[in-house]
Design a protein around this motif. Structure first.
Motif, PDB file in Angstrom:
ATOM      1  N   GLY A  35       6.938  -9.589 -12.937  1.00  0.00           N
ATOM      2  CA  GLY A  35       7.900  -9.202 -11.917  1.00  0.00           C
ATOM      3  C   GLY A  35       7.875 -10.104 -10.699  1.00  0.00           C
ATOM      4  O   GLY A  35       8.909 -10.544 -10.210  1.00  0.00           O
ATOM      5  N   HIS A  36       6.672 -10.393 -10.186  1.00  0.00           N
ATOM      6  CA  HIS A  36       6.592 -11.229  -8.991  1.00  0.00           C
ATOM      7  C   HIS A  36       6.958 -12.673  -9.302  1.00  0.00           C
ATOM      8  O   HIS A  36       7.608 -13.338  -8.490  1.00  0.00           O
ATOM      9  N   ASN A  39      10.711 -12.839  -9.449  1.00  0.00           N
ATOM     10  CA  ASN A  39      11.323 -12.816  -8.124  1.00  0.00           C
ATOM     11  C   ASN A  39      11.126 -14.133  -7.384  1.00  0.00           C
ATOM     12  O   ASN A  39      12.035 -14.607  -6.694  1.00  0.00           O
ATOM     13  N   TYR A 100       9.914 -12.337   1.705  1.00  0.00           N
ATOM     14  CA  TYR A 100       9.666 -11.559   0.491  1.00  0.00           C
ATOM     15  C   TYR A 100       8.311 -10.862   0.548  1.00  0.00           C
ATOM     16  O   TYR A 100       8.176  -9.700   0.163  1.00  0.00           O
ATOM     17  N   ILE A 101       7.298 -11.546   1.058  1.00  0.00           N
ATOM     18  CA  ILE A 101       5.967 -10.945   1.177  1.00  0.00           C
ATOM     19  C   ILE A 101       5.999  -9.771   2.155  1.00  0.00           C
ATOM     20  O   ILE A 101       5.424  -8.704   1.881  1.00  0.00           O
ATOM     21  N   TYR A 103       8.623  -7.961   2.887  1.00  0.00           N
ATOM     22  CA  TYR A 103       9.402  -6.907   2.235  1.00  0.00           C
ATOM     23  C   TYR A 103       8.533  -6.127   1.248  1.00  0.00           C
ATOM     24  O   TYR A 103       8.549  -4.898   1.235  1.00  0.00           O
ATOM     25  N   CYS A 104       7.775  -6.839   0.421  1.00  0.00           N
ATOM     26  CA  CYS A 104       6.916  -6.160  -0.562  1.00  0.00           C
ATOM     27  C   CYS A 104       5.830  -5.343   0.120  1.00  0.00           C
ATOM     28  O   CYS A 104       5.526  -4.231  -0.299  1.00  0.00           O
ATOM     29  N   ARG A 105       5.289  -5.864   1.172  1.00  0.00           N
ATOM     30  CA  ARG A 105       4.215  -5.159   1.869  1.00  0.00           C
ATOM     31  C   ARG A 105       4.725  -3.870   2.506  1.00  0.00           C
ATOM     32  O   ARG A 105       4.087  -2.812   2.384  1.00  0.00           O
ATOM     33  N   LYS A 107       7.474  -2.259   1.733  1.00  0.00           N
ATOM     34  CA  LYS A 107       8.009  -1.379   0.694  1.00  0.00           C
ATOM     35  C   LYS A 107       6.875  -0.571   0.068  1.00  0.00           C
ATOM     36  O   LYS A 107       7.015   0.625  -0.140  1.00  0.00           O
ATOM     37  N   LEU A 108       5.753  -1.218  -0.227  1.00  0.00           N
ATOM     38  CA  LEU A 108       4.614  -0.509  -0.799  1.00  0.00           C
ATOM     39  C   LEU A 108       4.033   0.488   0.202  1.00  0.00           C
ATOM     40  O   LEU A 108       3.630   1.584  -0.168  1.00  0.00           O
ATOM     41  N   ARG A 109       3.993   0.122   1.469  1.00  0.00           N
ATOM     42  CA  ARG A 109       3.465   1.024   2.491  1.00  0.00           C
ATOM     43  C   ARG A 109       4.372   2.242   2.643  1.00  0.00           C
ATOM     44  O   ARG A 109       3.923   3.361   2.785  1.00  0.00           O
TER      45      ARG A 109
END
Length: 116
Positions: A35-36, A39, A100-101, A103-105, A107-109
């Protein structure tokens, strides 16, 4: 020489064509297993297609960095050649990667806060 209106129509056509290429790649993104990695590959292709640079020094018209780099490499001076566009693509890719990093961070939080 082209007018400003011709420039805008060309820019619109290029953006629509690039969006069609991106939608085609987005449709077949399942070919890449991770996935990563998938992306990051999509971000790289989008950065190469959409990174702008001035077409000529002293001009206010923007052009795609990959195309300007290609033209200067084939017909330009040896000291600039491919590096002017490559540097712009590299900088835009780092900016997109950082976004992107983040956003992922976040989003997970956000997902972990919703579970509690």
């Amino acid at each position: 020489m082209y007018s400003v209106e011709n420039y805008y129509w060309g820019l619109l056509g290029y953006c629509l064509g690039s969006l069609m290429i991106m939608s085609f790649l987005f449709r077949f993104r399942k070919i890449v297993p991770s996935g990563h990695l998938r992306n990051l590959l999509l971000i790289f292709v989008a950065t190469v297609l959409f990174a702008p640079i001035y077409a000529e020094s002293g001009s206010y018209f923007l052009a795609p960095a990959w195309f300007t780099s290609l033209i200067e490499g084939v017909s330009g001076e040896p000291e600039q050649s491919y590096f002017r566009g490559t540097f712009a693509i590299f900088i835009w890719y780092l900016l997109a990667l950082f976004s992107y990093i983040l956003y992922c961070r976040f989003k997970l939080r956000k997902l972990s806060n919703c579970r509690n």
